[in-house]
Design a protein around this motif. Structure first.
Motif, PDB file in Angstrom:
ATOM      1  N   LYS A 358      49.632  28.513  29.497  1.00 47.40           N
ATOM      2  CA  LYS A 358      48.592  29.355  28.728  1.00 47.40           C
ATOM      3  C   LYS A 358      48.068  30.494  29.617  1.00 47.40           C
ATOM      4  CE  LYS A 358      46.545  25.073  27.433  1.00 47.40           C
ATOM      5  NZ  LYS A 358      45.444  23.993  27.244  1.00 47.40           N
ATOM      6  N   VAL A 359      48.555  30.721  30.684  1.00 43.36           N
ATOM      7  CA  VAL A 359      48.184  31.843  31.716  1.00 43.36           C
ATOM      8  C   VAL A 359      49.335  33.063  31.499  1.00 43.36           C
ATOM      9  CG1 VAL A 359      47.537  32.694  33.927  1.00 43.36           C
ATOM     10  CG2 VAL A 359      47.072  30.351  33.392  1.00 43.36           C
ATOM     11  N   THR A 360      48.463  33.966  31.509  1.00 40.28           N
ATOM     12  CA  THR A 360      49.337  35.683  31.146  1.00 40.28           C
ATOM     13  C   THR A 360      48.885  36.515  32.061  1.00 40.28           C
ATOM     14  OG1 THR A 360      48.155  36.271  29.498  1.00 40.28           O
ATOM     15  CG2 THR A 360      49.975  35.254  28.813  1.00 40.28           C
ATOM     16  N   ALA A 361      49.686  37.385  32.553  1.00 38.64           N
ATOM     17  CA  ALA A 361      49.162  38.271  33.687  1.00 38.64           C
ATOM     18  C   ALA A 361      49.233  39.811  33.172  1.00 38.64           C
ATOM     19  CB  ALA A 361      50.182  38.319  34.833  1.00 38.64           C
ATOM     20  N   LYS A 362      48.396  40.595  33.437  1.00 34.77           N
ATOM     21  CA  LYS A 362      48.176  41.921  33.045  1.00 34.77           C
ATOM     22  C   LYS A 362      48.026  42.812  33.887  1.00 34.77           C
ATOM     23  CE  LYS A 362      45.251  44.505  29.935  1.00 34.77           C
ATOM     24  NZ  LYS A 362      43.917  44.472  29.271  1.00 34.77           N
ATOM     25  N   LEU A 363      48.588  43.936  34.137  1.00 34.98           N
ATOM     26  CA  LEU A 363      48.389  45.014  34.944  1.00 34.98           C
ATOM     27  C   LEU A 363      47.009  45.613  34.720  1.00 34.98           C
ATOM     28  CD1 LEU A 363      49.196  46.842  37.436  1.00 34.98           C
ATOM     29  CD2 LEU A 363      50.474  48.291  35.787  1.00 34.98           C
ATOM     30  N   ASP A 364      46.138  45.948  35.820  1.00 38.52           N
ATOM     31  CA  ASP A 364      45.059  46.686  35.586  1.00 38.52           C
ATOM     32  C   ASP A 364      44.856  47.580  36.919  1.00 38.52           C
ATOM     33  OD1 ASP A 364      42.347  47.943  35.540  1.00 38.52           O
ATOM     34  OD2 ASP A 364      41.545  46.281  34.730  1.00 38.52           O
ATOM     35  N   ALA A 365      45.533  48.686  36.822  1.00 36.96           N
ATOM     36  CA  ALA A 365      45.550  49.630  38.208  1.00 36.96           C
ATOM     37  C   ALA A 365      44.068  50.103  38.507  1.00 36.96           C
ATOM     38  CB  ALA A 365      46.378  50.912  37.674  1.00 36.96           C
ATOM     39  N   GLY A 366      43.250  49.837  37.800  1.00 34.30           N
ATOM     40  CA  GLY A 366      41.853  50.194  38.416  1.00 34.30           C
ATOM     41  C   GLY A 366      41.273  49.357  39.257  1.00 34.30           C
ATOM     42  N   LEU A 367      41.825  48.317  39.249  1.00 36.45           N
ATOM     43  CA  LEU A 367      41.348  46.888  40.291  1.00 36.45           C
ATOM     44  C   LEU A 367      42.044  47.146  41.568  1.00 36.45           C
ATOM     45  CD1 LEU A 367      41.601  43.687  37.980  1.00 36.45           C
ATOM     46  CD2 LEU A 367      39.457  44.862  39.059  1.00 36.45           C
ATOM     47  N   PRO A 368      41.142  47.206  42.518  1.00 36.14           N
ATOM     48  CA  PRO A 368      41.682  47.406  44.177  1.00 36.14           C
ATOM     49  C   PRO A 368      42.303  46.201  44.328  1.00 36.14           C
ATOM     50  CG  PRO A 368      39.544  46.600  44.135  1.00 36.14           C
ATOM     51  CD  PRO A 368      39.737  46.980  42.548  1.00 36.14           C
ATOM     52  N   ARG A 369      43.263  46.575  45.448  1.00 42.80           N
ATOM     53  CA  ARG A 369      44.452  45.225  46.035  1.00 42.80           C
ATOM     54  C   ARG A 369      43.361  44.257  46.410  1.00 42.80           C
ATOM     55  NH1 ARG A 369      49.094  46.453  50.263  1.00 42.80           N
ATOM     56  NH2 ARG A 369      49.907  47.279  48.280  1.00 42.80           N
ATOM     57  N   GLY A 370      43.756  42.821  46.052  1.00 40.25           N
ATOM     58  CA  GLY A 370      43.199  41.923  46.380  1.00 40.25           C
ATOM     59  C   GLY A 370      41.801  41.177  45.503  1.00 40.25           C
ATOM     60  N   ALA A 371      41.804  42.061  44.470  1.00 40.04           N
ATOM     61  CA  ALA A 371      40.591  42.081  43.214  1.00 40.04           C
ATOM     62  C   ALA A 371      41.545  41.270  42.072  1.00 40.04           C
ATOM     63  CB  ALA A 371      39.876  43.081  42.833  1.00 40.04           C
ATOM     64  N   ALA A 372      40.676  40.509  41.288  1.00 41.16           N
ATOM     65  CA  ALA A 372      41.275  39.947  39.958  1.00 41.16           C
ATOM     66  C   ALA A 372      40.227  39.936  38.952  1.00 41.16           C
ATOM     67  CB  ALA A 372      42.022  38.675  40.351  1.00 41.16           C
ATOM     68  N   ARG A 373      40.680  40.200  37.640  1.00 47.82           N
ATOM     69  CA  ARG A 373      39.646  39.692  36.585  1.00 47.82           C
ATOM     70  C   ARG A 373      40.292  38.567  35.936  1.00 47.82           C
ATOM     71  NH1 ARG A 373      39.880  44.419  34.317  1.00 47.82           N
ATOM     72  NH2 ARG A 373      41.344  43.882  32.621  1.00 47.82           N
ATOM     73  N   VAL A 374      39.571  37.659  35.452  1.00 49.93           N
ATOM     74  CA  VAL A 374      40.159  36.356  34.905  1.00 49.93           C
ATOM     75  C   VAL A 374      39.207  36.309  33.678  1.00 49.93           C
ATOM     76  CG1 VAL A 374      40.319  34.075  34.652  1.00 49.93           C
ATOM     77  CG2 VAL A 374      40.699  35.383  36.806  1.00 49.93           C
ATOM     78  N   THR A 375      40.180  36.183  32.318  1.00 50.98           N
ATOM     79  CA  THR A 375      39.362  36.054  30.992  1.00 50.98           C
ATOM     80  C   THR A 375      39.870  34.867  30.545  1.00 50.98           C
ATOM     81  OG1 THR A 375      39.237  38.497  30.784  1.00 50.98           O
ATOM     82  CG2 THR A 375      39.011  37.053  28.882  1.00 50.98           C
TER      83      THR A 375
END
Length: 445
Positions: A358-375
């Motif tokens: 159920k999990v998909t990954a998406k690039l967000d170049a605006g997030l710094p290394r080591g960060a994540a946004r989970v929806t």
């Protein structure tokens, strides 16, 4: 006037560094790093990926002078550092320098401990050499990041050879010129590829970083020399293994600005870039605890490194430790992410396997290394989101001393050494005042 060579300046830094000038906070960071390293290694003392190279090296070892952690035996120094470096890195639970994603301790600490045991050196000498080796390792990593890793070089192994050589050179008492040559010789020993991350071959290259870095320093002690620009020259290490190097990242602020002070320690046995994913999922689960079937889909966004490392199929426990999908499943389904949750039984768990899909990954170049946004999108049509930029254990949100001690105890228990854990912790935390390292090594045997 021509600029000094990078190796020349590093050689002066290593040979000229005075323990009295090392700040107390940095000394304490060295203790924390070595404590974390040894605990991680003891946790896998019975793992076949440790016992197999141990058996191979026993057949090759010369006179046994250096303790192999948790094995009740000694090997020669190069054999011991090889096995101990493998053990320290095996769980992917070891320290991390986020800018480079180097694990500084695994290639360097075993060299410091083996030489000090062999030669009856003090804990302060161990800490000093360790900090210098880690500094050299991380600075050279900064100079070639991120292109070096993106080309497929496993940076802990490649830069770890320099760190091991630097630490050994300090403990051997080499001159500035000899230290320079040791680093140049190490440049020819540097190897390890990212393609091997899902296998124990990755850990072999970490073991070799320790072993061959020590070898480089011993050769320099015996009179071997290297090219002056072996690191940054036109046909030197940095250009052969990456893009145009940032030489200033190696040399500027030596002795005043410490990269090794930026070491972080993991609360989860997974790649450092997955910790924000786990933290975000744990927070979402705590805010709305629902069964797995109530979640329709999960999207994890992060930088290019997160996707390159973690958007992968999960076939074994090594895949699990570098998987976006498995990290999200642990946080949202189980609500925990300890050592057991990354082992093969968890990989094969049908509930976790179904949720990973159920999990998909998406690039967000605006997030710094080591960060994540989970929806998280729920089956009832609602959604929730959490962004984590400073996960637990990061430079901005470090593990406490109590948490590091607790992690050590947990790892010691996993390896079967719970009854010695408190004495080991006390000895490691007392390194700075230890006149001789051998009592600690006896505890680790």
């Amino acid at each position: 006037m021509a600029q000094p060579y990078a190796g020349e300046l590093l050689g002066r830094f290593i040979a000229g560094s005075d323990w009295a000038a090392i700040p107390p906070a940095l000394r304490q960071e060295g203790v924390r790093s070595i404590l974390n390293h040894i605990g991680c290694a003891l946790g896998v003392a019975r793992d076949p990926a440790v016992l197999t190279p141990l058996g191979v090296m026993r057949g090759l070892s010369a006179a046994p002078t250096a303790t192999v952690y948790g094995q009740g035996l000694k090997l020669d120094a190069m054999g011991a550092v090889f096995v101990n470096a493998i053990a320290g890195n095996l769980l992917d639970y070891d320290d991390t320098h986020l800018n480079t994603v180097i694990h500084p301790a695994a290639p360097v600490a075993p060299v410091c401990l083996a030489l000090a045991e062999q030669r009856g050196l003090s804990g302060a000498q161990v800490l000093h050499a360790f900090l210098l080796g880690g500094e050299v390792e991380c600075r050279i990593g900064n100079a070639v990041s991120p292109g070096h890793y993106a080309r497929g070089w496993h940076i802990t192994s490649t830069c770890g050879a320099f760190g091991a050589a630097a630490a050994a050179a300090k403990l051997l008492g080499l001159s500035a010129t000899q230290c320079w040559h040791a680093l140049g010789i190490a440049s020819s020993q540097s190897a390890g590829t990212v393609e091997n991350l899902p296998s124990a071959a990755k850990n072999v290259s970490v073991g070799n970083a320790a072993r061959l870095g020590l070898f480089a320093a011993l050769l320099a002690e015996a009179g071997y020399e290297a090219a002056p620009a072996a690191i940054e020259g036109p046909l030197g290490w940095a250009r052969a293994m990456g893009d145009e190097p940032d030489v200033a990242a190696i040399t500027e602020g030596l002795g005043t600005r410490w990269e090794i002070a930026r070491t972080t320690y993991k609360p989860y046995p997974a790649g450092i870039v997955f910790h924000a994913v786990i933290d975000a999922c744990l927070a979402l689960r705590a805010a709305r605890p629902v069964p797995p079937e109530a979640i329709a889909a999960v999207e994890v966004a992060g930088d290019a490194l997160l996707l390159a490392r973690g958007d992968r199929a999960v076939r074994n426990n090594r895949d699990a430790r570098v998987s976006i999908h498995h990290s999200a499943a642990l946080g949202l389904v189980l609500g925990r992410a300890g050592v057991a949750e990354f082992e093969q039984a968890a990989v094969d768990d049908p509930v976790l396997a179904a949720f990973r899909a159920k999990v998909t990954a998406k690039l967000d170049a605006g997030l710094p290394r080591g960060a994540a946004r989970v929806t998280v999108r729920y089956a009832d049509g609602s959604a929730a989101e959490r962004v984590v930029t400073d996960p637990v254990g990061s430079e901005a949100n470090p593990l406490s001393e109590a948490a590091l001690d607790a992690k050590y105890r947990d790892n010691a228990a996993l390896g079967g050494f719970a009854e010695r854990a408190e004495a080991q912790i006390a000895a490691i935390r007392g390194l700075e005042t230890a006149a001789d390292i051998r009592p600690l090594m006896a505890l680790l045997a």
